[in-house]
Design a protein around this motif. Sequence first.
Motif, mmCIF file in Angstrom:
data_model
loop_
_atom_site.group_PDB
_atom_site.id
_atom_site.type_symbol
_atom_site.label_atom_id
_atom_site.label_comp_id
_atom_site.label_asym_id
_atom_site.label_seq_id
_atom_site.Cartn_x
_atom_site.Cartn_y
_atom_site.Cartn_z
ATOM 1 N N CYS A 68 8.881 66.167 -10.795
ATOM 2 C CA CYS A 68 10.344 66.574 -10.796
ATOM 3 C C CYS A 68 10.871 65.260 -10.136
ATOM 4 O O CYS A 68 12.094 64.805 -10.463
ATOM 5 C CB CYS A 68 10.500 67.508 -10.037
ATOM 6 S SG CYS A 68 10.064 69.211 -10.862
ATOM 7 N N CYS A 98 7.507 74.642 -3.166
ATOM 8 C CA CYS A 98 7.320 75.670 -4.054
ATOM 9 C C CYS A 98 6.011 76.387 -3.952
ATOM 10 O O CYS A 98 5.187 76.856 -4.832
ATOM 11 C CB CYS A 98 7.209 75.057 -5.429
ATOM 12 S SG CYS A 98 8.791 74.104 -5.950
ATOM 13 N N CYS A 128 7.188 71.412 -13.772
ATOM 14 C CA CYS A 128 6.422 72.817 -14.419
ATOM 15 C C CYS A 128 6.779 72.800 -15.909
ATOM 16 O O CYS A 128 6.003 73.577 -16.556
ATOM 17 C CB CYS A 128 6.882 73.870 -13.580
ATOM 18 S SG CYS A 128 5.947 73.659 -11.918
HETATM 19 FE FE1 XCC Z 1 8.686 73.725 -8.215
HETATM 20 FE FE2 XCC Z 1 8.021 70.581 -8.788
HETATM 21 FE FE3 XCC Z 1 10.232 73.750 -9.985
HETATM 22 FE FE4 XCC Z 1 7.678 73.460 -10.482
HETATM 23 S S1 XCC Z 1 9.353 72.316 -11.455
HETATM 24 S S2 XCC Z 1 8.734 75.211 -9.377
HETATM 25 S S3 XCC Z 1 10.598 72.692 -8.252
HETATM 26 S S4 XCC Z 1 6.956 72.518 -8.673
HETATM 27 NI NI1 XCC Z 1 10.005 70.822 -10.087
#
Ligand code: XCC
Length: 630
Positions: free
Chosen positions: A520, A327, A470
């Motif tokens: 997550c 990410c 997130c």
């Molecule tokens: Fe990445 Fe986990 Fe999504 Fe955020 S929520 S943008 S996966 S950091 Ni997991």
Amino acid sequence: MKSRDKAVNQMIKAAGEREVETVWDRYQTQQPQCGFGELGVCCRNCTQGPCRINPYGDGPDHGVCGANADTIVARNLVRAIAAGAAAHSGHARHLAHALKKGLAGKAPAYGLKDEAKLRALAARVGLDPELPAEELVNKFMDMALEQFAEGEGPLKWAQSFLTGGCGETFERLGTMPTGIDNTIVEMLHRTHLGVDADPVNLLLAGVSCAIADYAGSHLATDLADIMFGTPGPVFSQANMGVMKEKSVNIALHGHNPVLSDIIVQEAREMEEEARGAGAEGINLMGVCCTGNEILMRHGVPALTHSISQEMPMLTGALDAMVVDYQCVYPSLAGVAECTGTKLITTMDMAKISGAVHLGMHEENAAEKAREIISVAIEQFRARQGRPVNIPSVSSKVVAGFSVEAIVQALSKLDAADPLKPVIDSLAAGSLQGVVLLAGCNNVKVPQDDSFLVIARELAARDVLLLATGCGAGAYARHGYLTPEATLEYAGPGLKAVLTAIGEANGLGGPLPLVLHMGSCVDNSRAVDLAVAVADKLGVDLNKLPVVASAPEFKTEKAVSIGTYAMAIGLPVHLGVVPPVLGSRLVTSVLTEGVKDLFGGYFIVETDPYKAAGAIFAAIQERRSGLGLPT
Ligand code: XCC
Ligand code: SF4
């Protein structure tokens, strides 16, 4: 509207003035995006392609090899699931290697920190929890590493952390993985030209891969807890107002606590060096899930999340952004060049051209952490005399709600049977159900908007809200992780329950409106909680009034998570349309067909108000099924 976040909007303006390109600008330059790709009917799996199926039926309906839209859509989807599973389990594997080396005396920064958690986990996976700690942790680690290899029977980490009913369903349907890595690799094989062309068979394999993802995620959470401690309630702050002009500002971004936790520890030892450079101190902050990890365990403030990750640099006050993996937008290098921030990559498998690479290895973690902090201190020196533009926007945050912390808080109401108060409230209807709000922000959705609307709509209807990733970040930045939000938005039943728990724990008020359960991979914590409730009630997960929602999801990891949530029996709301509409068959299997097989299913709804309605209807349906008042 690009974002609901005031600080982000202030920085978008700053970016415009300085002609710095952002994620929103690049999204515009991508318009119109490819319609074939959006529908999932483009295949590039061999060089006879790319092949595209005409969705209107007035063009080719087969690729060169003869694959039709159903096969192509299913293949593309399950490859995404495999990639997601690879990312989560890669994160777990990395922690496992660090701890293994730590135990062997080769990586001094790592060791067993939370023995109680180790013993609790050992009991779950069938090890003798009474063994001496050293023997137990070594046995546990051998077993943990075995999860990656192909085994004989069902994957232990899937079987041990789900209800018995889930295990039986997976065995019966042939979707129980026997190992993590082989399941992922088999997916690459299956989706190669000329292997699996049966869309339903492909989707079932996708489910298997998603269950392997659950196992990998659970393992990541477990290992992080035993190495760095299981989270408990913490009080902190979120949003860009947490930056301090006169401190060395360091953002930690990515996913894995394997380095960030060490940086947090080392930063405490380097305050003196920072003061020597004229700073008031070292100010660590988190971005995305690495941010969640260090918020949950150390109360490190959350800076920003997901699509707004470029924004903190535009304050001119960010001295370093330290990234691990997942990410992390490659665009950060360009923004850093404009703003003077040092972008530091730390994982040899995740470099970005234009960034400074300080490769971190388990053996030299503490040393690297200090080197990284020193680079930030130098940058602090270099930025003196330059103006900063720090938005004065921040919110209070209460986080740290691991299952252990939730059970601990509930035990103040009923020490003998901690889950009873929640189950009684669910039965009586003062709590209607539980919703896990997970996943990313997505440039296609005004940032945070869907998260906020859905939470308010459901809270008013007495739904208990959990959040990770997130999504939890969005709630943090908007003040939803506070008792004040409970007083403002919770319906009477929810308010009473959260207040009773809060007061029994001496908080003098309710628990926060949304309970932040972590990153997550920590969706595994939410599943653990649901499994505990299901086991106590003696029903399966696919009967519980529990729903998962990913209102603004983006990544392949999120696709994988959504799939395992469906497979264990939950209705799963998606607020962004996944690329499957090019196949009516695949679409109907995911929204209808899977219901008969697993009990869970997907609800696709982009309008957050309608989504809240659909989620609540799913809860009501489950309540009727259990004979509970609706
Ligand atoms: Fe990445 Fe986990 Fe999504 Fe955020 S929520 S943008 S996966 S950091 Ni997991
Ligand atoms: Fe085309 Fe088949 Fe090759 Fe895909 S695998 S690109 S559909 S020929």
